[in-house]
Scaffold this motif. Structure first.
Motif, mmCIF file in Angstrom:
data_model
loop_
_atom_site.group_PDB
_atom_site.id
_atom_site.type_symbol
_atom_site.label_atom_id
_atom_site.label_comp_id
_atom_site.label_asym_id
_atom_site.label_seq_id
_atom_site.Cartn_x
_atom_site.Cartn_y
_atom_site.Cartn_z
ATOM 1 N N VAL A 7 0.838 -1.202 0.000
ATOM 2 C CA VAL A 7 0.000 0.000 0.000
ATOM 3 C C VAL A 7 0.875 1.255 0.000
ATOM 4 O O VAL A 7 0.649 2.204 -0.757
ATOM 5 N N GLU A 8 1.950 1.233 0.856
ATOM 6 C CA GLU A 8 2.833 2.402 0.914
ATOM 7 C C GLU A 8 3.533 2.623 -0.415
ATOM 8 O O GLU A 8 3.652 3.757 -0.893
ATOM 9 N N GLU A 9 4.011 1.535 -1.023
ATOM 10 C CA GLU A 9 4.701 1.679 -2.298
ATOM 11 C C GLU A 9 3.775 2.227 -3.359
ATOM 12 O O GLU A 9 4.160 3.097 -4.167
ATOM 13 N N THR A 10 2.487 1.733 -3.345
ATOM 14 C CA THR A 10 1.520 2.230 -4.327
ATOM 15 C C THR A 10 1.258 3.718 -4.112
ATOM 16 O O THR A 10 1.169 4.502 -5.073
ATOM 17 N N GLN A 11 1.168 4.137 -2.849
ATOM 18 C CA GLN A 11 0.903 5.547 -2.558
ATOM 19 C C GLN A 11 2.069 6.434 -2.981
ATOM 20 O O GLN A 11 1.875 7.523 -3.531
ATOM 21 N N LEU A 12 3.282 5.948 -2.747
ATOM 22 C CA LEU A 12 4.435 6.727 -3.155
ATOM 23 C C LEU A 12 4.494 6.857 -4.664
ATOM 24 O O LEU A 12 4.819 7.927 -5.198
ATOM 25 N N GLN A 13 4.187 5.738 -5.375
ATOM 26 C CA GLN A 13 4.185 5.810 -6.829
ATOM 27 C C GLN A 13 3.135 6.791 -7.329
ATOM 28 O O GLN A 13 3.374 7.570 -8.248
ATOM 29 N N MET A 15 1.992 9.384 -5.704
ATOM 30 C CA MET A 15 2.441 10.742 -5.410
ATOM 31 C C MET A 15 3.499 11.184 -6.408
ATOM 32 O O MET A 15 3.482 12.325 -6.890
ATOM 33 N N GLY A 16 4.427 10.281 -6.751
ATOM 34 C CA GLY A 16 5.436 10.623 -7.743
ATOM 35 C C GLY A 16 4.819 10.874 -9.101
ATOM 36 O O GLY A 16 5.223 11.780 -9.837
ATOM 37 N N GLU A 17 3.809 10.041 -9.458
ATOM 38 C CA GLU A 17 3.158 10.247 -10.746
ATOM 39 C C GLU A 17 2.408 11.564 -10.780
ATOM 40 O O GLU A 17 2.385 12.264 -11.797
ATOM 41 N N GLU A 18 1.789 11.917 -9.622
ATOM 42 C CA GLU A 18 1.091 13.203 -9.574
ATOM 43 C C GLU A 18 2.077 14.357 -9.767
ATOM 44 O O GLU A 18 1.800 15.315 -10.495
ATOM 45 N N MET A 155 10.192 10.007 -6.666
ATOM 46 C CA MET A 155 9.960 9.279 -5.431
ATOM 47 C C MET A 155 9.382 7.892 -5.676
ATOM 48 O O MET A 155 9.591 6.985 -4.883
ATOM 49 N N GLY A 156 8.657 7.728 -6.770
ATOM 50 C CA GLY A 156 8.069 6.420 -7.034
ATOM 51 C C GLY A 156 9.085 5.393 -7.468
ATOM 52 O O GLY A 156 8.797 4.186 -7.459
ATOM 53 N N LEU A 157 10.270 5.803 -7.815
ATOM 54 C CA LEU A 157 11.319 4.880 -8.224
ATOM 55 C C LEU A 157 11.976 4.260 -6.994
ATOM 56 O O LEU A 157 11.872 4.787 -5.880
#
Length: 946
Positions: A7-13, A15-18, A155-157
């Motif tokens: 879930v955290e990784e998905t949220q970070l991705q 946020m990075g995509e946004e 950040m998503g990387l």
């Protein structure tokens, strides 16, 4: 836990995509605007594109000729950016960054363009590397903020969040203490952590797991820590940060944080006046920054001292003194290798013409253990930096040779380092002889200090005294054999590492060759023989030889004293003769049968006896003269000094068959003018020189020329036996017309520049200086050499106007008005002049390569001028006056008496007779007695007294 991590990784991705989508939207908007603008431009006119392409081609050709043209680089980058040609634009920026530190605006434009390009590429490493390069030039909060925001997009990387945090931490270390702009970096960091906090908070109504709660607590602690760290630093508007922390924190603000905040607030109030002064001042704010730096150094906080230095250098990057103070502080206080070396590198990139910065850079590299190849590369760059003085090259070579000497292990008979040291010494001598002498017309090392050091190393460390002697032989052949101190240096070397035989030979050669202080050498030789003399006869002969040598100076002084006495008597006779002439003038020829011979001689003496030849000019400057009127003597002084005081009489020969009472026309003019000496007024007159000798009727010609300045009362041309001498005196009816006449200085008359200067009585104005140009270092003025002779002021102004505001341009010419290929350009401040040197040196103008340097004319030392207070015999060594064997019994002094000068109080009577004593009757009687001619018996008595 796996579900939580996903879930955290998905949220970070997300946020990075946004963040990436926001940047893409911004770039799309910019692209759309760019497309609309380009369409409008194409519709308006297609000819602009052709003009831009032609201009781009011209700029590229100019850079191929002179790669150090700063403005040309900037113009090319602007045009390429307008055209949207990204590959050529990237190449142009890279070339410029290799030669110059780029400004904050250029870097931000470059970074934004590269970010737009790499959004379509999966590799973001290129942009990261470009950011790292940009941060090496200057400490800029805007670039750090842009770097941190760009890292948020990744950040998503994998590892993206930790990378973003590390960049934020580095930004706080670099610019977090910036009093006015540091708060923006702190706020961006907190906002970044708040976004992460929102991703780890559980949804409303749900119970967080243990792992989620730990993540939540850790994130809250990070934000608390950021608030505490910021509140402990004095920043502008920190009250608002404190209020925000009180509102955000559920637990309130602790007493420890409040105390740190109050101390920081007090510190901010102390620094606030300096910040307000900076905001009110106009660039470059150098004095304001220096005051701020002095305050911070008294406070003693290294971090704050560093940030204020960096702020000052960002606005005064071309001030070498500021870089020198900063690097000196880092070397002595912080001593952090990466920080120290990077600062030295930035210093020499901004001010490459300053030798001291390169020298300190080499010392810093050695002190921090840099490898030999790195130090050698930096030294080679220093040789190509273009120093403004020949001595700078000597100093940089000495620094590098000292470094190479410290690398050598002299316990070994031969080593690679020793051979490299010797090769470097040889190369340095060749470099000074070829490159430096060709550019500056001097070696910069007249005392051969580099060769002296080499000889000392060979004798002391290598035990090779023969090589040291060969080096000293070469030193003496370069014009140093006439100096006693050079021979004594060689003697000390032989005394320490040689033998007594060579010591004796050195001192004997020194006695024969020395021309400045031979008595010092004789004293050393006498002491040496007293200690090292092998037999009584040898020592006795040496002592007798030395004693006779020492007595030479005493004999010379005695003879000089006799010459001065003779000169004194001669001048007294001349004064008596002048009094007799005045008495004869008062009689006005009352006796009917009196001949006019005496009157004619008076005129000839008064107008011809004290006249001087027009002096030589100095480096093409304007000829400045002065006139002493109101008496029977005239003199002229120029930049080169005061010329002869008593020239031989200049008499005009009479034509064959002419009667003694007849006078030629010029003599009649001179007589008429001299009969009314009271009408000659210096304050109403100007001195004219450098006129053509062939000028016809100069009195009429000059009167017509100067009537435009005011009514001319008289024109007094100066004649010699062969005709007009090229200078004269013009007297106006009032002193108000003199300034207008002085404006005609250097006006061309008959193809030559006419020099106009004021008439000044040297007795009334002893401190009057006629040389109107400065002879000291002028940091706001540049000196240009290598100009084509056809270059005009307009062409030079067109070449230099882009470097700053020009106050004056002066082309140097010779006496005939022909250009010498030299010019001085004066700017309003030192920064513009330094920038002009950096950009114009090496520029090609009409197939001539220009050499540009800060103006530093040679000093006009008193030793360079003729010393009229000493007799010629005292100024020359005895060997030069009388020969190597001294003055024989039948030899006579061949020095003309007119070259001898008096000393003491008598020397003050320059360009005229000595003043008559004004004591009383006894003095008058003595004066008259001395003025009488001496008989044979008088001479005999005088010689018997001696």
């Amino acid at each position: 836990m796996a579900a939580t991590g996903n879930v955290e990784e998905t949220q970070l991705q997300e946020m990075g995509e946004e963040a990436g989508m926001e940047r893409e939207m911004d770039s799309d908007e910019e692209d759309c605007m760019g497309v609309e603008n380009s369409d409008d431009e194409e519709d308006d006119s297609s000819e602009d594109d052709k003009e831009n392409e032609a201009e781009i081609q011209r700029l590229e050709e100019q850079l191929s000729i002179n790669a150090f043209d700063y403005n040309c680089h900037v113009d090319l980058i602007k045009l390429l950016r307008q055209e949207g040609e990204l590959p050529p634009l990237r190449k142009a920026r890279q070339k410029m960054s290799e030669l110059f530190p780029l400004t904050e605006e250029i870097w931000l434009d470059w970074l934004k363009d590269e970010i737009r390009l790499t959004e379509e590429e999966p590799n973001r490493q290129k942009v990261y590397e470009l950011f790292e390069t940009a941060l090496k030039d200057y400490i800029c909060p805007e670039i750090w903020l842009e770097y941190a925001q760009y890292s948020i997009g990744g950040m998503g990387l994998p590892g993206g969040m930790e990378k973003a945090r590390s960049i934020f931490e580095r930004a706080l270390t670099a610019v977090g203490l910036h009093m006015t702009k540091g708060a923006t970096v702190w706020e961006a960091y907190r906002e970044f952590e708040n976004v992460i906090l929102a991703t780890v908070q559980p949804s409303p109504g749900s119970v967080p797991t243990r792992e989620q709660q730990e993540l939540l607590n850790a994130q809250l602690e990070r934000i608390h820590t950021l608030f505490r760290r910021q509140l402990a630093i004095p920043l502008m508007d920190m009250e608002g940060t404190y209020a925000e922390y009180e509102e955000w924190s559920d637990q309130g603000v602790s007493d420890t944080v409040s105390q740190k905040y109050k101390r920081a607030l007090q510190q901010m109030e102390k620094s606030k006046p300096y910040e307000e002064t900076l905001m009110a001042a106009e660039p470059p704010k150098l004095a304001e920054y220096q005051t701020y730096i002095d305050y911070e150094q008294k406070e003693g906080d290294p971090a704050r001292i560093q940030i204020i230095f960096e702020r000052a250098l960002a606005e005064n990057c071309l001030v070498p003194d500021m870089w020198a103070k900063y690097t000196k502080y880092l070397d002595r206080q912080l001593k952090i290798k990466d920080l120290v070396l990077s600062s030295h590198d930035r210093a020499v990139r901004n001010c490459p013409w300053t030798m001291g910065l390169w020298k300190n850079y080499l010392l810093a590299l050695e002190r921090h253990g840099a490898d030999h190849q790195t130090i050698s590369d930096v030294f080679e760059k220093a040789l190509n930096a273009g120093f403004i003085q020949a001595t700078d090259y000597v100093n940089i070579w000495e620094a590098y040779l000292d470094y190479l000497r410290r690398r050598v292990d002299f316990s070994k008979e031969s080593s690679r380092e020793l051979e490299e040291l010797r090769a470097a010494f040889t190369r340095s001598l060749d470099y000074m002889k070829q490159d430096v002498e060709e550019r500056f017309s001097e070696s910069g090392d007249p005392s051969c200090t580099i060769m002296q050091v080499w000889a000392k190393i060979e004798a002391l460390h290598c035990k090779n005294i023969q090589k040291a002697r060969e080096l000293w032989d070469s030193i003496m052949t370069k014009g140093n054999a006439k100096f006693a101190n050079m021979w004594l240096e060689y003697y000390n070397l032989e005394r320490s590492y040689g033998d007594a035989l060579h010591c004796r030979k050195a001192l004997h050669r020194a006695v024969q060759c020395t021309s400045d202080y031979p008595e010092h050498v004789c004293e050393v030789l006498l002491t040496f023989e007293r200690v090292e003399g092998e037999s009584f006869s040898v020592c006795y002969c040496a002592v007798m030889f030395i004693t006779s040598s020492l007595s030479l100076s005493q004999v010379a002084e005695k003879e000089a004293h006799l010459v001065r006495q003779e000169e004194e008597k001669t001048e007294q006779r001349q004064r008596a003769k002048a009094d007799q002439k005045n008495q004869k003038k008062g009689q006005k020829g009352s006796r009917p049968g009196e001949k006019r011979k005496a009157e004619d001689e008076d005129n000839e003496d008064e107008w011809g006896e004290e006249l001087e030849q027009p002096p030589k000019r100095h480096r093409g400057e304007g000829n400045q003269g002065s006139f002493r009127g109101g008496g029977a003597e005239e003199f002229m002084e120029t930049e080169s000094g005061l010329f002869g005081r008593r020239a031989p009489p200049c008499r005009r020969q009479e034509p064959p068959g002419a009667k003694r009472g007849q006078q030629m026309a010029p003599a009649t003019v001179r007589k008429t003018q001299e009969e009314n000496p009271e009408q000659r007024k210096d304050d109403c007159s100007v001195f004219i020189s450098n006129l053509a000798f062939s000028m016809e009727d100069p009195e009429k010609r000059l009167k017509e020329l100067f009537e435009s300045c005011g009514p001319v009362q008289s024109v007094r041309p100066v004649y010699a036996a062969k005709g007009f001498r090229g200078y004269c005196y013009v007297q106006f009816e009032g002193k108000t017309f003199v300034p207008e006449a002085l404006k005609m200085d250097r006006r061309e008359v008959d193809g030559r520049p006419m020099f106009v200067s004021p008439c000044v009585d040297k007795n009334k104005n002893p401190d009057f200086k006629v040389f109107k140009y400065n002879t000291n270092l002028e940091k706001h003025k540049i000196f240009i050499s290598g100009l084509p002779f056809s270059c005009t002021k307009e062409q030079l102004e067109e070449l230099c106007k882009d470097q700053g505001t020009i106050k004056d341009i002066r082309l140097v010419t010779n006496r005939s008005g022909k250009p010498k290929g030299l010019a001085y350009v004066e700017f309003v401040d030192e920064a513009q002049a330094s920038q002009a040197v950096l950009k114009l040196d090496g520029t090609v103008l009409q197939e001539h390569t220009l050499s540009v340097a800060i103006s530093n004319p040679p000093r006009r030392n008193a030793a360079d001028k003729p010393d009229f207070s000493r007799p010629m015999g005292a100024m020359m060594p005895r060997a030069m006056v009388y020969g190597s064997r001294g003055k024989g019994r039948t030899q006579l002094s061949l020095i003309p008496r007119s070259l001898h000068r008096q000393t003491g109080s008598e020397s003050k009577a320059e360009n005229g007779t000595a003043p008559k004593p004004t004591g009383g009757a006894s003095e008058d009687a003595g004066f008259e007695a001395q003025a009488k001619p001496m008989s044979n018996s008088d001479f005999a008595k005088m010689l018997l007294r001696k």
